[in-house]
Design a protein around this motif. Structure first.
Motif, PDB file in Angstrom:
ATOM      1  N   ALA A  17       2.513  -1.441  -6.598  1.00 56.97           N
ATOM      2  CA  ALA A  17       2.117  -2.259  -7.751  1.00 56.97           C
ATOM      3  C   ALA A  17       0.597  -2.341  -7.859  1.00 56.97           C
ATOM      4  CB  ALA A  17       2.709  -3.664  -7.617  1.00 56.97           C
ATOM      5  N   GLU A  36      -6.834  -4.793   0.826  1.00 56.83           N
ATOM      6  CA  GLU A  36      -5.564  -4.517   1.527  1.00 56.83           C
ATOM      7  C   GLU A  36      -5.722  -4.909   2.993  1.00 56.83           C
ATOM      8  OE1 GLU A  36      -2.265  -3.472   1.077  1.00 56.83           O
ATOM      9  OE2 GLU A  36      -2.277  -3.791   3.243  1.00 56.83           O
ATOM     10  N   ARG A  42       0.885   3.182   7.028  1.00 61.74           N
ATOM     11  CA  ARG A  42       1.735   2.212   7.716  1.00 61.74           C
ATOM     12  C   ARG A  42       3.167   2.386   7.193  1.00 61.74           C
ATOM     13  NH1 ARG A  42       2.600   0.854   3.160  1.00 61.74           N
ATOM     14  NH2 ARG A  42       1.960  -0.944   1.918  1.00 61.74           N
ATOM     15  N   LYS A  44       6.923   0.877   6.342  1.00 57.09           N
ATOM     16  CA  LYS A  44       7.244  -0.372   5.644  1.00 57.09           C
ATOM     17  C   LYS A  44       8.754  -0.510   5.513  1.00 57.09           C
ATOM     18  CE  LYS A  44       5.895  -3.012   1.643  1.00 57.09           C
ATOM     19  NZ  LYS A  44       5.431  -4.170   2.355  1.00 57.09           N
ATOM     20  N   GLY A  47      13.772   1.333   1.459  1.00 61.18           N
ATOM     21  CA  GLY A  47      14.653   2.499   1.479  1.00 61.18           C
ATOM     22  C   GLY A  47      13.940   3.770   1.045  1.00 61.18           C
ATOM     23  N   TYR A  49      13.563   5.233  -1.846  1.00 62.86           N
ATOM     24  CA  TYR A  49      14.085   6.029  -2.960  1.00 62.86           C
ATOM     25  C   TYR A  49      13.325   5.666  -4.237  1.00 62.86           C
ATOM     26  CZ  TYR A  49      17.154   7.501  -6.733  1.00 62.86           C
ATOM     27  OH  TYR A  49      17.643   8.065  -7.888  1.00 62.86           O
ATOM     28  N   ARG A 123       7.185   5.603   2.803  1.00 63.47           N
ATOM     29  CA  ARG A 123       6.093   4.754   2.319  1.00 63.47           C
ATOM     30  C   ARG A 123       4.804   5.018   3.096  1.00 63.47           C
ATOM     31  NH1 ARG A 123       7.547   0.141  -0.697  1.00 63.47           N
ATOM     32  NH2 ARG A 123       5.313  -0.250  -0.690  1.00 63.47           N
ATOM     33  N   ALA A 147      -7.065 -11.145   1.848  1.00 61.30           N
ATOM     34  CA  ALA A 147      -7.535 -12.136   0.874  1.00 61.30           C
ATOM     35  C   ALA A 147      -6.990 -13.499   1.301  1.00 61.30           C
ATOM     36  CB  ALA A 147      -7.044 -11.781  -0.517  1.00 61.30           C
ATOM     37  N   ASN A 314       6.483  -7.088  -6.566  1.00 59.76           N
ATOM     38  CA  ASN A 314       7.309  -8.175  -6.045  1.00 59.76           C
ATOM     39  C   ASN A 314       6.703  -9.546  -6.289  1.00 59.76           C
ATOM     40  OD1 ASN A 314       9.074  -6.290  -5.005  1.00 59.76           O
ATOM     41  ND2 ASN A 314       9.088  -7.131  -2.941  1.00 59.76           N
ATOM     42  N   ILE A 327      10.378  -0.228  -6.058  1.00 59.75           N
ATOM     43  CA  ILE A 327       9.175   0.607  -6.213  1.00 59.75           C
ATOM     44  C   ILE A 327       8.969   0.907  -7.699  1.00 59.75           C
ATOM     45  CG2 ILE A 327       8.041   2.776  -5.595  1.00 59.75           C
ATOM     46  CD1 ILE A 327       9.788   2.882  -3.084  1.00 59.75           C
TER      47      ILE A 327
HETATM   48  C1  LIG Z   1      15.717  -3.324   2.921  1.00 58.76           C
HETATM   49  C2  LIG Z   1      14.954  -2.933   1.685  1.00 58.76           C
HETATM   50  C3  LIG Z   1      15.160  -1.678   1.119  1.00 58.76           C
HETATM   51  C4  LIG Z   1      14.462  -1.317  -0.047  1.00 58.76           C
HETATM   52  N1  LIG Z   1      14.683  -0.078  -0.573  1.00 58.76           N
HETATM   53  C5  LIG Z   1      14.068   0.284  -1.704  1.00 58.76           C
HETATM   54  C6  LIG Z   1      14.277   1.571  -2.264  1.00 58.76           C
HETATM   55  O1  LIG Z   1      14.965   2.437  -1.710  1.00 58.76           O
HETATM   56  N2  LIG Z   1      13.672   1.860  -3.452  1.00 58.76           N
HETATM   57  C7  LIG Z   1      12.894   0.951  -4.094  1.00 58.76           C
HETATM   58  O2  LIG Z   1      12.410   1.253  -5.185  1.00 58.76           O
HETATM   59  N3  LIG Z   1      12.645  -0.268  -3.563  1.00 58.76           N
HETATM   60  C8  LIG Z   1      13.202  -0.621  -2.391  1.00 58.76           C
HETATM   61  N4  LIG Z   1      12.937  -1.838  -1.824  1.00 58.76           N
HETATM   62  C9  LIG Z   1      11.982  -2.752  -2.493  1.00 58.76           C
HETATM   63  C10 LIG Z   1      10.523  -2.306  -2.322  1.00 58.76           C
HETATM   64  O3  LIG Z   1      10.234  -2.091  -0.959  1.00 58.76           O
HETATM   65  C11 LIG Z   1       9.570  -3.377  -2.878  1.00 58.76           C
HETATM   66  O4  LIG Z   1      10.052  -3.862  -4.091  1.00 58.76           O
HETATM   67  C12 LIG Z   1       8.178  -2.793  -3.080  1.00 58.76           C
HETATM   68  O5  LIG Z   1       7.592  -2.462  -1.837  1.00 58.76           O
HETATM   69  C13 LIG Z   1       7.269  -3.802  -3.797  1.00 58.76           C
HETATM   70  O6  LIG Z   1       5.988  -3.227  -3.960  1.00 58.76           O
HETATM   71  P1  LIG Z   1       4.688  -4.169  -4.112  1.00 58.76           P
HETATM   72  O7  LIG Z   1       3.564  -3.242  -4.371  1.00 58.76           O
HETATM   73  O8  LIG Z   1       4.955  -5.263  -5.061  1.00 58.76           O
HETATM   74  O9  LIG Z   1       4.517  -4.879  -2.704  1.00 58.76           O
HETATM   75  P2  LIG Z   1       4.384  -4.261  -1.242  1.00 58.76           P
HETATM   76  O10 LIG Z   1       4.878  -2.873  -1.201  1.00 58.76           O
HETATM   77  O11 LIG Z   1       4.998  -5.274  -0.352  1.00 58.76           O
HETATM   78  O12 LIG Z   1       2.808  -4.196  -1.009  1.00 58.76           O
HETATM   79  C14 LIG Z   1       2.053  -5.357  -0.856  1.00 58.76           C
HETATM   80  C15 LIG Z   1       0.782  -4.996  -0.108  1.00 58.76           C
HETATM   81  O13 LIG Z   1      -0.066  -6.155  -0.104  1.00 58.76           O
HETATM   82  C16 LIG Z   1      -0.667  -6.298   1.184  1.00 58.76           C
HETATM   83  N5  LIG Z   1      -1.010  -7.718   1.340  1.00 58.76           N
HETATM   84  C17 LIG Z   1      -0.153  -8.767   1.459  1.00 58.76           C
HETATM   85  N6  LIG Z   1      -0.849  -9.924   1.538  1.00 58.76           N
HETATM   86  C18 LIG Z   1      -2.174  -9.596   1.472  1.00 58.76           C
HETATM   87  C19 LIG Z   1      -3.381 -10.351   1.493  1.00 58.76           C
HETATM   88  N7  LIG Z   1      -3.381 -11.691   1.584  1.00 58.76           N
HETATM   89  N8  LIG Z   1      -4.560  -9.689   1.408  1.00 58.76           N
HETATM   90  C20 LIG Z   1      -4.591  -8.322   1.301  1.00 58.76           C
HETATM   91  N9  LIG Z   1      -3.457  -7.557   1.283  1.00 58.76           N
HETATM   92  C21 LIG Z   1      -2.266  -8.189   1.347  1.00 58.76           C
HETATM   93  C22 LIG Z   1       0.409  -5.788   2.144  1.00 58.76           C
HETATM   94  O14 LIG Z   1      -0.153  -5.370   3.373  1.00 58.76           O
HETATM   95  C23 LIG Z   1       1.028  -4.630   1.343  1.00 58.76           C
HETATM   96  O15 LIG Z   1       0.402  -3.383   1.634  1.00 58.76           O
HETATM   97  C24 LIG Z   1      13.569  -2.224  -0.646  1.00 58.76           C
HETATM   98  C25 LIG Z   1      13.363  -3.477  -0.058  1.00 58.76           C
HETATM   99  C26 LIG Z   1      14.042  -3.828   1.097  1.00 58.76           C
HETATM  100  C27 LIG Z   1      13.829  -5.183   1.714  1.00 58.76           C
END
Ligand SMILES: Cc1cc2nc3c(=O)[nH]c(=O)nc-3n(C[C@H](O)[C@H](O)[C@H](O)COP(=O)(O)OP(=O)(O)OC[C@H]3O[C@@H](n4cnc5c(N)ncnc54)[C@H](O)[C@@H]3O)c2cc1C
Length: 417
Positions: A17, A36, A42, A44, A47, A49, A123, A147, A314, A327
Motif C-alpha cells: 500500500a 519503514e 523481510r 511476512k 499467502g 498470492y 513478500r 514513526a 490494511n 495485497i
Molecule cells: C495468514 C494470512 C495470509 C494472507 N494471504 C494473502 C494472500 O495470499 N494474498 C493477499 O493478497 N493477501 C494476503 N493476506 C493479506 C496481506 O498480507 C495484507 O493485506 C497486506 O500485507 C497489507 O498490505 P499493507 O501494505 O497495508 O500493510 P503491510 O504489508 O502490513 O505493510 C506495513 C508496513 O508498515 C511497516 N510499519 C508498521 N508500523 C510502522 C511504523 N510505526 N513506522 C514505520 N513503519 C511501520 C511494517 O514494517 C510493514 O513493512 C494474508 C494475510 C494473512 C494474515
C-alpha cells in the motif's frame, strides 16, 4: 540529535500500500518520503498470492516485468481441503473488459496485458521490488525508522521517526498511514489492542519439495480457522492460515505433552492432522525457514481519512485473508489515493476533498469483498457450517469458482483498460 526534512507527502510503511501510493505520487512530480521500520528483505505473514487483476497496475508501477519474471506458476484452479475433502474447480480468469465508470481518470493508465491468472511471489522479493522502484522514482526512504508521533505544524504536519536513539523530524502537508493493522502503536491511525477468544492470529511458512499441483490454490478449512496453500517463486510453497486465539491456546496444551507446544508447532500439527490434502501435499516437503506469526488480524472497514491522515491498505480496511485479496486492496487503494491527491487543490480544503473522493472510490471497489470474506470466514470457523460447506463443495465444486469471482479476483482496477 534532531534534524528536519520537508516533503510534499510522507508515507508510513513500505508494504504494497505504502509503496504504491509513494511511487504513483513521485512519478507525478511529488517530493515523497517513506518511513519503514523493518530492514528489507523481510519475510511476512502472507499467502503471497496476487490476483491477475493487478497486473496492469504493476505495469504502471513499472514492476510488472520483474513480477512476471519472478512469480510462481499461474493459478488456474481453486480448491478446498477440509478433513478428508479435497475438491477443486477452475479459477475464473481476470476480466479483460472496459474500466468501471467510477474512479480516477485513465490518462496515463496503459492497456492491461492479457495475464488471465494470478500467481504468488514471496513478500521478501515483492516488497523489495516495489521499494526499489520507489527509490528509483526519487522517493526518499528512511529505513529502518519507526514513526512514533504525528503532530500538526501550521499548514503541515510533523512526523517524529526513530532509529535506535536517534530522532528525526520529517514534515509534509500530506501524511499517509500505510503501516498495516496488526500492530498496536502510538500513532493516531494505529488500532488499539484486542483480546477476545475469537481473535484470529496469522501464521505462515515456506516449504520446498511439496507435491501440491502447481496450478492449484486450495482453501484450507480446519477446526478453529482457515488458510491456504499456493506454489510461489523458486520452487517454494507458501502455506498460511488464521486460527482463533482460544483454539490456539487449547492446541498448545497438548494432552500427551508435559510442557506447552510452541504456537508454530501446534498450528502445523493441527493443519496436518485436520486436512488430508495438507498431509498429502507436505508428506515429503522440507521447511524453508521458520514459521512466522502475526496478529491478531483486524478485518473490517475503517475510515480512509481522519484527523488529516489518509489511510491505505490494511490501515484503511482489511478483508479476511480467506479470499487472499489483501495485497490487491493494498496496491489498489494506494493507487486510488494517489490519483485523488494529485488532482486535488493544495491546502486543507483540497485534502478534505481528496479524502471524501478517495473514501467513496474505496467503498465502491472493496466493500463487497470485505463483506463476502467476512461471511466466508464466519462459515469456515464455525464447526457445523464448515462441515456443510465441505459437503456443498464436494457436490457442487463450481461454488469455488463463484466464490473466487465474488472475492473480487476478476475485478479490474478503475482507470485501467
Ligand atoms: C495468514 C494470512 C495470509 C494472507 N494471504 C494473502 C494472500 O495470499 N494474498 C493477499 O493478497 N493477501 C494476503 N493476506 C493479506 C496481506 O498480507 C495484507 O493485506 C497486506 O500485507 C497489507 O498490505 P499493507 O501494505 O497495508 O500493510 P503491510 O504489508 O502490513 O505493510 C506495513 C508496513 O508498515 C511497516 N510499519 C508498521 N508500523 C510502522 C511504523 N510505526 N513506522 C514505520 N513503519 C511501520 C511494517 O514494517 C510493514 O513493512 C494474508 C494475510 C494473512 C494474515
Amino acid at each position: 540529535m534532531t534534524r528536519l526534512s520537508t516533503h510534499d507527502a510522507i508515507v508510513i510503511g513500505a508494504g504494497p500500500a505504502g509503496t504504491s501510493v509513494a511511487l504513483t505520487l513521485a512519478r507525478r512530480g511529488w517530493a515523497v518520503a517513506i518511513v519503514e521500520k523493518s530492514v528489507f528483505p523481510r519475510r511476512k505473514v502472507c499467502g503471497e498470492y496476487i490476483s491477475a487483476s493487478n497486473l496492469a497496475l504493476l505495469d504502471q508501477l513499472e514492476i510488472g516485468e520483474a513480477w512476471r519474471a519472478n512469480a510462481g506458476p499461474e493459478i488456474r484452479r481453486v480448491g478446498l481441503f477440509s478433513g478428508e475433502t479435497c475438491a477443486e474447480a477452475p479459477m475464473p480468469p481476470a476480466k479483460d473488459g472496459p474500466p468501471a465508470k467510477e474512479g480516477p481518470p485513465a490518462k496515463d493508465g496503459p492497456r492491461a496485458k492479457k495475464d488471465g491468472f494470478g500467481r504468488a511471489l514471496g513478500r521478501d522479493i515483492f516488497d523489495c521490488l516495489l521499494l526499489q522502484a520507489a527509490r528509483s522514482a526519487g522517493v526518499e526512504i528512511f529505513q529502518p525508522c519507526r514513526a512514533v508521533a504525528i503532530d500538526p505544524d501550521g499548514e503541515a504536519q510533523l512526523v517524529r521517526i526513530q532509529a535506535g536513539n536517534e530522532t528525526t523530524m520529517v514534515r509534509a502537508p500530506v501524511i499517509v498511514a500505510a503501516h498495516g493493522s496488526w500492530e498496536p502503536g502510538s500513532l493516531p491511525s494505529q488500532l488499539g489492542k484486542t483480546n477476545r477468544p475469537s481473535d484470529l492470529f496469522g501464521f505462515k511458512a515456506h516449504v520446498t519439495g511439496s507435491s501440491l499441483a502447481p496450478d492449484l490454490m486450495p482453501l484450507l478449512v480446519f477446526p478453529g480457522g482457515y488458510g491456504g496453500m499456493v506454489s510461489a517463486d523458486h520452487g517454494r510453497l507458501s502455506i498460511s492460515c488464521c486460527i482463533r486465539r482460544d483454539m490456539l491456546a487449547r492446541l498448545r496444551k497438548h494432552p500427551r505433552q508435559q510442557s506447552h507446544l510452541s504456537a508454530a508447532e501446534a498450528v502445523s500439527r493441527h493443519l496436518m492432522e485436520s486436512c488430508r490434502g495438507v498431509r498429502d501435499a507436505l508428506a515429503s516437503a522440507d521447511a524453508d525457514g521458520p514459521w512466522l506469526a502475526a496478529g491478531p488480524i483486524r478485518p473490517g472497514i475503517r475510515s480512509c481519512y481522519e484527523r488529516d491522515i489518509f489511510r491505505v491498505g490494511n490501515a484503511a480496511g482489511e478483508s479476511h485473508p480467506v479470499i487472499a485479496e489483501g495485497i490487491s486492496m493494498a496496491l489498489q487503494s494506494g493507487w486510488l489515493l494517489a490519483c485523488e491527491l494529485s488532482c486535488a487543490p493544495s491546502g486543507r480544503a483540497g485534502r478534505e476533498l481528496a479524502g471524501r473522493r478517495y473514501e467513496a472510490a474505496w467503498k465502491s471497489l472493496f466493500s463487497t469483498r470485505v463483506y463476502a470474506a467476512a461471511a466466508l470466514a464466519g462459515v469456515a470457523v464455525s464447526p457445523g457450517s464448515a462441515t456443510l460447506m465441505a459437503a456443498i463443495v464436494r457436490n457442487f465444486p463450481q461454488a469455488l469458482t463463484l466464490g473466487a469471482q465474488l472475492s473480487g479476483k476478476t475485478k479490474l482496477v478503475p482507470g485501467f483498460v
